[in-house]
Design a protein around this motif. Structure first.
Motif, PDB file in Angstrom:
ATOM      1  N   GLN A   1       0.818  -1.217   0.000  1.00  0.00           N
ATOM      2  CA  GLN A   1       0.000   0.000   0.000  1.00  0.00           C
ATOM      3  C   GLN A   1       0.849   1.263   0.000  1.00  0.00           C
ATOM      4  O   GLN A   1       0.460   2.273  -0.563  1.00  0.00           O
ATOM      5  CB  GLN A   1      -0.906  -0.003   1.219  1.00  0.00           C
ATOM      6  CG  GLN A   1      -2.127  -0.861   1.039  1.00  0.00           C
ATOM      7  CD  GLN A   1      -3.056  -0.700   2.197  1.00  0.00           C
ATOM      8  OE1 GLN A   1      -2.643  -0.744   3.356  1.00  0.00           O
ATOM      9  NE2 GLN A   1      -4.325  -0.502   1.925  1.00  0.00           N
TER      10      GLN A   1
ATOM     11  N   ILE B   1      -3.857   6.457  -3.152  1.00  0.00           N
ATOM     12  CA  ILE B   1      -4.728   6.404  -1.974  1.00  0.00           C
ATOM     13  C   ILE B   1      -5.133   7.821  -1.568  1.00  0.00           C
ATOM     14  O   ILE B   1      -6.300   8.097  -1.282  1.00  0.00           O
ATOM     15  CB  ILE B   1      -4.018   5.677  -0.807  1.00  0.00           C
ATOM     16  CG1 ILE B   1      -3.954   4.185  -1.120  1.00  0.00           C
ATOM     17  CG2 ILE B   1      -4.732   5.922   0.505  1.00  0.00           C
ATOM     18  CD1 ILE B   1      -3.238   3.367  -0.094  1.00  0.00           C
TER      19      ILE B   1
ATOM     20  N   VAL C   1      -8.469   2.135   4.885  1.00  0.00           N
ATOM     21  CA  VAL C   1      -7.277   1.933   4.055  1.00  0.00           C
ATOM     22  C   VAL C   1      -6.423   0.807   4.632  1.00  0.00           C
ATOM     23  O   VAL C   1      -5.982  -0.091   3.914  1.00  0.00           O
ATOM     24  CB  VAL C   1      -6.456   3.233   3.960  1.00  0.00           C
ATOM     25  CG1 VAL C   1      -5.118   2.966   3.301  1.00  0.00           C
ATOM     26  CG2 VAL C   1      -7.215   4.280   3.184  1.00  0.00           C
TER      27      VAL C   1
ATOM     28  N   PHE D   1      -8.823  -0.872  -1.688  1.00  0.00           N
ATOM     29  CA  PHE D   1      -7.658  -0.176  -1.156  1.00  0.00           C
ATOM     30  C   PHE D   1      -6.338  -0.858  -1.479  1.00  0.00           C
ATOM     31  O   PHE D   1      -5.297  -0.440  -1.016  1.00  0.00           O
ATOM     32  CB  PHE D   1      -7.797   0.022   0.353  1.00  0.00           C
ATOM     33  CG  PHE D   1      -8.875   0.997   0.699  1.00  0.00           C
ATOM     34  CD1 PHE D   1      -8.706   2.344   0.436  1.00  0.00           C
ATOM     35  CD2 PHE D   1     -10.073   0.570   1.230  1.00  0.00           C
ATOM     36  CE1 PHE D   1      -9.697   3.253   0.730  1.00  0.00           C
ATOM     37  CE2 PHE D   1     -11.074   1.467   1.526  1.00  0.00           C
ATOM     38  CZ  PHE D   1     -10.894   2.812   1.270  1.00  0.00           C
TER      39      PHE D   1
ATOM     40  N   VAL E   1      -6.247   0.746  -5.988  1.00  0.00           N
ATOM     41  CA  VAL E   1      -5.262   1.830  -5.881  1.00  0.00           C
ATOM     42  C   VAL E   1      -3.973   1.479  -6.623  1.00  0.00           C
ATOM     43  O   VAL E   1      -3.290   2.370  -7.115  1.00  0.00           O
ATOM     44  CB  VAL E   1      -4.955   2.226  -4.419  1.00  0.00           C
ATOM     45  CG1 VAL E   1      -6.154   2.871  -3.784  1.00  0.00           C
ATOM     46  CG2 VAL E   1      -4.452   1.068  -3.621  1.00  0.00           C
TER      47      VAL E   1
END
Lengths: 336, 539
Positions: A172, A179, A204, B102, B106
Motif C-alpha cells: 500500500q 490512496i 485503508v 484499497f 489503488v
C-alpha cells in the motif's frame, strides 16, 4: 513498524516461501530459544586443577562471550536509557539531555498533556483506537478468509491464494499517491469517510488485512485436524457455528499473534497516516511526534522524550508478552 | 504441517454422493440458529441502506460508474448471503471488498496516474481551469452598470441577490451563474430577501468581509460574460476578464497584450514562445513521466543517485544486520554460557521499540551541535553525522544496524538450533575443525532456513521509509536537483517528497517512481526466490 516488519511479514515478498513453513518458523523459533534456555547450566564446567588455569579456560570458553554480550547489550540499551533520562529532565533541551539522569522529575510527562498546539493526549487515544480497530478488523477479515481457504475446496481457490501473494508485491505504501487522491475524491462526496477522517484511515489499513495475515492464519488453520469440524458437523453444527465456536477458539494463538502484530504495525505507521490525517487533533503518535520534533527540534527535547517513552511502553510490553504467547501450543491437545 | 491438506485434497477429489450432500444440508439447517438469522438480516439491512444512500448521492453528483459499482457489489453481497450455497464467498467477501478498493484498485490507479500530468497546476478538468484563469484575470469594467446587491446565506454558503439596472432580480453564487428569481421580497426597487435564504445584516457583512469581497458570481455559463463582484457588500459591478476564451478554437487570448495562448495538448494554454498559463488541467501524457525520469537531466541525475543508494542501503542493511546477528547467535549458542536470557532480553529491546521513535531519538543523539554523541561521547567534537553526505549514509546504516540486528539474532538462533547435532558430530568424528564445520555444514544449512527471510528483509529495507525519513529526512539536500531530493533519500522517500512535501506536487512523476520501485522489487524477489528454491533442492 520499521524494525518489526521483516518479522511480521508485511513486506512485499515475505510469503513467496512456504507459508506454512513461515508460520512454523514464527512459532517455532522463539520456542526453540526458550527451550534452549532451559538447558542452560547443564553444560560442562571446566575443572582445571589450578585456579589460574581455570580462569583462562573459563575465559576461552565462555568469559569472552560475556564481554561481547555486555558490549552489545550496552549498544542496544543505550539509546533507550538516553531517551528515558531525557524524559525525566524537566524543560530540557537537546543539550541539557546530555547530563544523564542529572535532573529527575516527572514534569515533562505532565506538560505533555497541556500543550494546545501538540495535543499529545489526543494522539495517544487516536493511535490506540485506530490500532485496536484495525487489529480487530484484520483478525476478523483474515480469519474468515483463512477459514474458507483452509477448509473449503472451490474453484478459484488456488487462484485466490496466488493472487493474494501477487497483490502483496505492491504494498500500500507504494500506492500512497493513489490512496491520497482516492480519499480526496471520497471526501468530496462522503466527507465522513474521506480525507482527514480516522474511519477512512482504518478502511485503508483494512485493505491490507488479507494477504500476509491470511497466509499466516491459513498455515495455522491447516494444522488443526479437520476431523474436529467433521465431528462437529456430524453432531449437527452448521458452518457458522463450527467457525465461531470451535475453530476460532482453537486458532486463538495465531489470532492473538496477528492481532498484536497488526496493532504494533499500524500504531507506528507513518506514511499513510501522515497523508490522510490533516488536523493535529486527529493525528496519530507517529505523525504528531514527528511533526513536533521537526517543528521545534532541540527546544522541547524532554517533552518529546516523555512522549516517546509513553508511546513505546505499550508496544514494547506487547512485544515481550507476544514472544511468550507464541510458544503456547493450544491446538496440540485438542484432538481426542 | 502440510499433511492434513494433502489428505483433504485427496478426499475431496471423489465427488460427494447425493446422500452426503443432503446430510450436509440438513446439518446446515439444524446448525444455523435463529439468532444468527436475525443478525444476518439486520446486518445486511444496514449495509443495504448505507449502500443505497451512497449510490443515490453518487448518482446526484454524476458519478455513474461509482454508483453502479456500489450497487453491483451490494447486489452480489446480498445474493451471496441470502442464497444457500456460495459458502466460500460468504467468508471471503468482507475482506475482498477492502482488498479490491484499497489495494488492487489503488495499484491500478497508481499506474493510471503515472500516465497523467496530475499534480500542482494540473489537478482538474479543462473546464475548471478555464474558469479559474478567467477569474484570476478579472478587472472591473469602467462605466459598467451597478447592480443593487443583497448578500444572502444558506447552509453557510453566501449568495448574491442582485437587482439589475432594469429591475430584474437574480440570484447566484460562486460557480452558480445568476438565475432569475420571481418571489423575492422587494424594498424600494431593490430585492432584500428571498425565501429559503437568510439576509445578512450590516454587522454580518462586516464579519465576513473578506469572504464576500473574494466572491465572483458568474453572470452566465459563458466565462467570457464576466462576473459580479462587490467592493462593499451593497453594490456589485461587472468584472470582465482580460483573457478571452474561444471554445471552438481552444485558445485563450490576452486582450491587453494580444498574446494568443492555445491548447497544444500539454495540459495548459501555451503561448507561441512557450509560456504557459497556470492553472492547467489534467491530461494523459503516456510514458512522459517515465521518459522524464530517465532522460531529463535535472531529474535523471538525482534519480539515478537515489536508485544506486537505495540498492546500496538495502544490501548493506541486510548484510550488516545479518552478520552481527549471526555472530551473536553463534556467540550465545553455547550451552556453557550463563544468563543468556538477560542478554537476549536487552538485545531484543531495540526491536520492540517502535521504529519511528528510535530514528527520532537517534537523530537527536547525532545532532551536530547538541547531540549526545558529539558533546559527551566525543568530548565536544563537531562531527556532522547527519548533514555530511557520506557520514549521513554511514549514520543511517549504523542506526539500521541497531534496529535490525536483534531480528537477525533471533532468527539465526532459531535456525542454528534447528540444525541437527548428529551432522556436526559426524563431521567432528571425521576430524573437521570448528571453522570447517561452520563453513561447510552450518552455514549452508542456515542459509536454506534464513534465505527467504533475508530476501524479505532486503525488500523491506528497499522501502524502509520510516528510518530514512525520520533520521535525515533524506537530507542533506541536493540543491542542484529539480526534484526535492537529498543524498540519503531512497526511492520511496523520493516518491513521498515529490508528491507531498514542498509547494509543488507532481503526482504523475511520483506514481511513475512507484511503478518503477514495484518493477524493481518484483524482479529482484522473483529472481532471488528462484535461486533460493534451487538452494533448497540442492541441500
Amino acid at each position: 513498524m520499521s524494525n518489526l516488519t521483516p518479522h511480521t511479514g508485511k513486506s512485499t515478498l515475505e510469503d513467496f516461501g512456504d507459508s506454512v513453513g513461515r508460520a512454523e518458523a514464527l512459532i517455532g523459533a522463539p520456542g526453540a530459544i526458550d527451550g534452549f534456555d532451559a538447558k542452560e547450566g547443564a553444560g560442562v564446567r571446566g575443572e582445571g586443577p589450578l585456579p589460574r588455569r581455570k580462569f583462562k579456560r573459563y575465559f576461552r570458553e565462555t568469559g569472552w562471550r560475556h564481554i561481547v554480550g555486555v558490549v552489545v547489550a550496552a549498544f542496544a540499551i543505550f539509546p533507550l536509557l538516553y531517551v528515558f533520562s531525557a524524559s525525566l529532565n524537566p524543560g530540557g533541551t537537546l543539550l541539557t539531555a546530555n547530563g544523564l539522569f542529572g535532573n529527575v522529575s516527572l514534569e515533562s510527562y505532565l506538560a505533555l498533556f497541556q500543550s494546545e498546539t501538540h495535543p499529545y493526549g489526543a494522539w495517544f487515544v487516536n493511535t490506540l483506537v485506530i490500532g485496536l480497530v484495525t487489529a480487530a478488523g484484520t483478525v476478523i477479515l483474515g480469519a474468515l478468509a483463512a477459514y474458507s481457504f483452509s477448509r473449503m475446496r472451490f474453484t478459484g481457490r488456488r487462484f485466490g491464494l496466488t493472487t493474494l501473494l501477487v497483490v502483496q508485491m505492491f504494498p500500500q505504501m507504494l500506492a500512497m499517491v493513489a490512496i491520497f487522491l482516492l480519499m480526496v475524491q471520497i471526501s468530496d462526496i462522503f466527507p465522513a469517510i474521506g480525507l482527514n477522517t480516522q474511519i477512512g484511515l482504518i478502511m485503508v489499513y483494512l485493505g491490507g488485512a488479507l494477504g500476509v495475515n491470511t497466509y499466516l492464519m491459513y498455515g495455522f488453520f491447516n494444522t488443526i485436524p479437520s476431523s474436529i469440524d467433521e465431528a462437529a458437523k456430524i453432531d449437527g453444527a452448521g458452518h457458522a457455528r463450527i467457525f465461531f465456536t470451535i475453530i476460532l477458539r482453537l486458532v486463538a494463538p495465531i489470532l492473538a499473534v496477528v492481532g498484536l502484530l497488526s496493532f504494533i504495525g499500524t500504531s507506528s505507521e507513518f506514511v499513510l497516516a501522515s497523508i490522510i490525517l490533516i488536523d493535529p487533533e486527529k493525528q496519530t503518535l507517529a505523525v504528531g511526534l514527528y511533526k513536533f520534533i521537526s517543528d521545534e527540534f532541540s527546544k522541547n527535547w524532554s517533552l518529546f522524550a516523555a512522549g516517546a517513552v509513553l508511546a513505546a511502553i505499550l508496544p514494547v510490553a506487547l512485544f515481550l508478552a507476544l514472544q511468550r504467547y507464541i510458544v503456547g501450543g493450544l491446538t496440540a491437545g485438542s484432538v481426542k | 504441517m502440510t499433511t492434513p491438506t494433502i489428505d483433504r485434497d485427496a478426499a475431496v477429489e471423489t465427488p460427494p454422493s447425493k446422500k452426503s450432500k443432503r446430510a450436509a444440508r440438513l446439518a446446515e439447517q439444524a446448525g444455523a440458529g435463529w439468532k444468527l438469522l436475525i443478525f444476518k438480516v439486520v446486518a445486511l439491512g444496514i449495509i443495504d441502506a448505507l449502500a443505497l444512500y451512497a449510490a443515490l448521492v453518487l448518482f446526484q453528483t454524476d458519478q455513474l460508474v461509482a454508483a453502479i459499482a456500489v450497487l453491483a457489489v451490494t447486489g452480489i453481497a446480498n445474493w451471496v448471503y441470502l442464497s444457500r450455497g456460495n459458502l466460500p464467498a460468504k467468508y471471503l467477501i468482507p475482506g475482498l471488498i477492502f482488498l479490491l478498493i484499497f489495494q488492487i484498485f489503488v495499484a491500478g490507479y497508481t499506474a493510471y496516474i503515472a500516465f497523467t500530468n496530475y499534480g500542482t497546476g494540473h489537478n482538474s478538468t479543462k473546464e475548471s481551469a478555464v474558469n479559474a484563469l478567467m477569474l484570476s484575470a478579472q478587472e472591473r469594467v469602467p462605466d459598467s452598470p451597478a447592480y443593487e446587491l443583497t448578500v444572502v446565506e444558506r447552509l453557510g454558503e453566501f449568495s448574491f441577490l442582485v437587482t439589475d439596472p432594469d429591475g430584474d432580480v437574480e440570484l447566484g453564487g460562486v460557480e452558480r451563474p445568476l438565475e432569475p428569481v420571481n418571489d423575492a421580497e422587494m424594498d424600494g426597487g431593490k430585492a432584500v430577501a428571498v425565501p429559503g435564504y437568510n439576509t445578512l445584516n450590516f454587522s454580518q457583512i462586516v464579519a465576513n468581509q473578506e469572504a464576500i469581497a473574494d466572491m465572483a458570481v458568474p453572470i452566465s455559463d459563458d466565462p467570457n460574460d464576466g462576473s459580479l463582484r462587490t467592493p462593499d457588500g451593497s453594490v456589485a459591478y461587472v468584472y470582465l476578464s482580460s483573457l478571452e476564451y474561444d471554445e471552438a478554437a481552444g485558445t485563450m487570448t490576452d486582450t491587453r497584450t494580444g498574446t494568443v495562448y492555445s491548447d497544444i495538448g500539454t495540459g495548459a494554454f501555451t503561448a507561441p514562445d512557450g509560456t504557459e498559463l497556470m492553472p492547467g488541467w489534467q491530461i494523459t501524457v503516456g510514458f512522459d513521466n517515465f521518459v522524464r525520469a530517465f532522460t531529463e537531466e535535472s531529474i535523471r541525475a538525482p534519480f539515478f543517485s537515489v536508485l544506486l543508494w537505495t540498492f546500496v542501503f538495502a544490501f548493506f542493511s541486510v548484510f550488516t544486520c545479518f552478520a552481527l546477528g549471526l555472530f551473536l547467535a553463534i556467540v550465545f549458542n553455547d550451552p556453557r554460557m550463563k544468563s543468556k536470557k538477560y542478554y537476549r532480553l536487552l538485545m531484543i529491546l531495540p526491536y520492540a521499540f517502535p521504529g519511528f521513535l528510535s530514528a527520532l531519538v537517534w537523530a537527536g543523539m547525532m545532532n551536530q551541535e547538541f547531540g549526545f554523541i558529539n558533546v559527551v561521547l566525543l568530548g565536544g567534537a563537531d562531527i556532522p553525522w547527519l548533514t555530511n553526505e557520506w557520514l549521513a549514509k554511514f549514520s543511517i546504516l549504523l542506526v539500521n544496524l541497531w534496529l535490525g540486528f536483534p531480528y537477525m539474532f533471533l532468527i539465526c538462533t532459531g535456525a542454528l538450533q534447528s540444525i541437527p547435532d548428529d551432522v556436526q558430530e559426524a563431521a567432528k568424528v571425521d576430524g573437521a575443525s570448528a571453522w570447517q564445520i561452520f563453513r561447510s555444514i552450518k552455514l549452508p544449512l542456515l542459509f536454506v532456513a534464513v534465505a527467504p527471510l533475508l530476501i524479505a528483509s532486503f525488500a523491506y529495507n528497499f522501502n524502509n521509509f520510516t528510518l530514512i525519513y525520520m533520521l535525515t529526512g533524506g537530507g542533506p539536500r541536493d540543491v542542484t536537483a529539480d526534484v526535492n531530493v537529498g543524498a540519503t533519500d531512497i526511492l520511496i522517500t523520493m516518491v513521498y517528497k515529490v508528491a507531498f512535501v514542498g509547494s509543488k506536487a507532481d503526482y504523475g512523476l511520483a506514481s511513475a517512481f512507484s511503478i518503477i520501485i514495484f518493477l524493481l522489487v518484483a524482479t529482484i524477489s522473483v529472481i532471488a526466490f528462484r535461486r533460493t528454491k534451487a538452494l533448497e533442492e540442492l541441500n
